[in-house]
Design a protein around this motif. Sequence first.
Motif, short mmCIF file in Angstrom:
data_model
loop_
_atom_site.label_atom_id
_atom_site.label_comp_id
_atom_site.label_asym_id
_atom_site.label_seq_id
_atom_site.Cartn_x
_atom_site.Cartn_y
_atom_site.Cartn_z
N VAL A 151 0.85 -1.19 0.00
CA VAL A 151 0.00 0.00 0.00
C VAL A 151 0.88 1.23 0.00
O VAL A 151 1.83 1.33 0.78
CB VAL A 151 -0.93 0.00 1.23
N ASP A 152 0.56 2.19 -0.91
CA ASP A 152 1.32 3.43 -1.00
C ASP A 152 0.33 4.55 -1.25
O ASP A 152 -0.15 4.73 -2.37
CB ASP A 152 2.35 3.34 -2.13
N GLY A 153 0.00 5.30 -0.22
CA GLY A 153 -0.97 6.38 -0.35
C GLY A 153 -2.35 5.85 -0.67
O GLY A 153 -2.85 4.97 0.01
N GLN B 159 -0.60 -2.23 -4.62
CA GLN B 159 -0.23 -3.26 -5.59
C GLN B 159 -0.49 -4.61 -4.95
O GLN B 159 -0.04 -4.86 -3.83
CB GLN B 159 1.25 -3.13 -5.98
N VAL B 160 -1.25 -5.46 -5.64
CA VAL B 160 -1.59 -6.79 -5.13
C VAL B 160 -1.01 -7.83 -6.07
O VAL B 160 -1.25 -7.77 -7.28
CB VAL B 160 -3.13 -6.96 -5.04
N GLU B 161 -0.24 -8.77 -5.54
CA GLU B 161 0.34 -9.84 -6.34
C GLU B 161 -0.34 -11.15 -5.97
O GLU B 161 -0.45 -11.48 -4.79
CB GLU B 161 1.84 -9.94 -6.06
N ILE B 162 -0.85 -11.88 -6.98
CA ILE B 162 -1.54 -13.15 -6.76
C ILE B 162 -0.81 -14.25 -7.52
O ILE B 162 -0.60 -14.14 -8.74
CB ILE B 162 -3.01 -13.08 -7.25
N VAL C 182 -0.16 -12.77 -11.26
CA VAL C 182 -0.89 -11.63 -11.78
C VAL C 182 -0.66 -10.49 -10.82
O VAL C 182 -0.82 -10.67 -9.60
CB VAL C 182 -2.41 -11.92 -11.88
N VAL C 183 -0.26 -9.33 -11.33
CA VAL C 183 -0.03 -8.16 -10.48
C VAL C 183 -1.03 -7.09 -10.89
O VAL C 183 -1.16 -6.78 -12.07
CB VAL C 183 1.41 -7.62 -10.62
N ALA C 184 -1.77 -6.57 -9.92
CA ALA C 184 -2.79 -5.55 -10.20
C ALA C 184 -2.55 -4.32 -9.35
O ALA C 184 -2.18 -4.42 -8.19
CB ALA C 184 -4.18 -6.11 -9.88
N LEU C 185 -2.76 -3.15 -9.94
CA LEU C 185 -2.74 -1.90 -9.20
C LEU C 185 -4.19 -1.56 -8.90
O LEU C 185 -5.00 -1.40 -9.82
CB LEU C 185 -2.08 -0.78 -9.99
N VAL C 186 -4.52 -1.48 -7.62
CA VAL C 186 -5.89 -1.22 -7.18
C VAL C 186 -5.87 -0.10 -6.15
O VAL C 186 -4.80 0.29 -5.67
CB VAL C 186 -6.54 -2.49 -6.57
N THR C 187 -7.03 0.40 -5.78
CA THR C 187 -7.06 1.45 -4.77
C THR C 187 -6.83 0.87 -3.38
O THR C 187 -7.11 -0.31 -3.13
CB THR C 187 -8.40 2.21 -4.77
N ARG C 188 -6.33 1.70 -2.50
CA ARG C 188 -6.15 1.31 -1.11
C ARG C 188 -7.49 0.89 -0.51
O ARG C 188 -7.57 -0.08 0.25
CB ARG C 188 -5.55 2.48 -0.33
N ASP C 189 -8.55 1.63 -0.84
CA ASP C 189 -9.89 1.29 -0.35
C ASP C 189 -10.29 -0.12 -0.74
O ASP C 189 -10.89 -0.85 0.06
CB ASP C 189 -10.94 2.28 -0.87
#
Length: 70
Positions: A20-22, A26-29, A37-44
């Motif tokens: 989590v950055d701000g 980034q979530v790695e599965i 699979v690497v996804a950029l998602v919101t912190r929320d």
Amino acid sequence: RPGGLSARNRFVGTVSHVEVDGLMAQVEIMVTEPTRVVALVTRDAVEELGLKPGMSATALVKSTSVMVEK
């Protein structure tokens, strides 16, 4: 399958890393060793789904977007 989502490509795996950055995260599965699979998602989204390394998750892929569900 979640109602209202039209993504048909699903990759079930295990969350291996969450950074989590701000406002973003980034979530790695790991879906099939050694594929990931690497996804950029919101912190929320990370907080709402409670994503943590070691838990099961599914990456939903549609066009250029990747959605994550648990």
